[in-house]
Design a protein around this motif. Sequence first.
Motif: not given
Length: 305
Positions: A30-31, A33-34, A38, A66, A69, A72, A82, A85-86, A89
């Motif tokens: 997830a990090q 992809d995050d 971003r 999004t 945010q 966080p 996760a 959320d993706i 966004r």
Amino acid sequence: MSFTHWQTSRTVIAALLLAGGAVIAAPAAAQADDARLRKIEAEIRALQRQVFPNSDGRFFTPEVVTPGQATPQQTGAPSESAVTDILARLQSIESQLAQLTARGEENANEIRQIQERLGILETAAAPAPVAQPSGAIRVPEVGNGSSSSPAAPAAAAGPSPERLARVQAIAKPDTGDAGEDEYSYGFRLWEAGLFPEAQQQLKLFVERYPSHRMISYGRNLLGRAYLDDGQPRLAAPYFLENYQSAPTGARAPDSLLFLAGAMVALQDTTRACRALAEFSEKYPALATGRLKDQYERERRRVTCR
């Protein structure tokens, strides 16, 4: 502890270890992809600041907003939503891109229309005819009555008897509506082919009665009095003014077509085509109705791309 109980405990412990590994792996993916999201969001914010500038020249911030945010997640902490959320966004990014694309197309269309109007304005920026003092109609001091002819010597100045007789034969109406009478008198002079006299009379009407119900007719006919007298450069400003000052006026469409005709006479094909294109766009019903013949005639006189 029995052997069976011990085996069961080992199985439970192994399952917990596997689940823990999955929990640890999920935040890492997830990090990653995050981080990519971003980066994309930052690029969109930069693009938005170019497409939506503030009126004072600075950029303002209609940026991607999004979910999540504002609060966080802690780094390394697993997120139960996760994926949700993706997706949210990504949907926000797609929406912002669609808005930017639509706004870009609108801007391009507005710029094209402004450029076309500026082109017509540049042509019509030629010096306008100097307004004659208001008063009684004057007969030009040129024997043949053409305002485009060379001026006669001072000693020989003066209208011919024939010219005087033609002007005096035109009666000025008296209906009780002073404005309409002035316009009608100018129309009669123009109809008789006395173009310089018609120009003087119609300018008198336009100056004295700018709010009269016949003003659209008067400005249009004033332009025609110059155009029919072989002076398209002097006619163009009157046609343009009549169209621009009141696009819904009774003779505004006519003036736009006559403006195209004046541009053709001046061999300005580009601006003639622009005027014809604007006429067909603004007055499609007239292009196939009352003004169809004139529109088709002007189109045949010029080749537009």
